[in-house]
Design a protein around this motif. Sequence first.
Motif: not given
Length: 226
Positions: A17, A13, A36-43, A11, A15
């Motif tokens: 992902a 910034n 887990h939350s933040g693992a990159g699924k949505s990305t 991203y 990061f």
Amino acid sequence: MIQFSNVSKRYSNGFEALKDVSLHIAKAEMAFLTGHSGAGKSTLLKMIPLIERPSAGSVTIDERPLAQVKRRKIPALRRDIGVIFQDSKLLNDRTVFDNVALPLLVSGLHHPREAGRRVRAALDKVGLLQRENDFPVYLSGGERQRVGIARAVVNRPKVLIADEPTGNLDPALSREIMLLFEQFNQVGVTVLIASHDLELIGAMDKRIMVLSKGRLLADQGGLGGT
Ligand code: ADP
């Protein structure tokens, strides 16, 4: 049908992902993405309808590299991909019918009779035909999510992607929603669902891909493999 080849996403910034993710999802496959939350699924999901683009690597759909899709062709690509979110994101000042009809208007289908036929066919598939004139506030959480699914399928997409579609639902309703996705899959729609609910997705007996800190850690079951 959907191929990720060495995909990374950094991203703005800085990061990272997603890190060097390769996977293939076969036509008419149903697969889950967990982690887990933040693992990159949505990305990862967002790259399929070109909401996000990889910083490295490539994504292809039907062997067509998404990097080559021209800006003016993105709406046509998106018509073939139904997207469902955790919160169904319905418009509360529109009826169920009008919410489901929205993608048809956006894609230029204004013919009222054909639009009506398609909206009712979609509502019928999710079992909500009798609620077409209701406003979303009168629906339960499970019903709202089913309206969200009807809206996602009204353009008869080849692919359905869902990001934590049962995040706000209790286990019984969550199971119902998953079975509904399975019904679409059984008639040939390719389905990819991100969910952190391992108990729920484990019971579905489908392929499960595990992301951890942006990397694909495991990939079990199903047709595709990498
Ligand atoms: P998941 O869906 O598994 O919870 P996400 O793909 O939403 O994971 O997020 C992965 C990581 O990327 C998180 O650490 C998140 O904070 C970060 N991230 C997501 N979107 C952005 C963005 N637009 N800019 C910067 N970082 C982001």
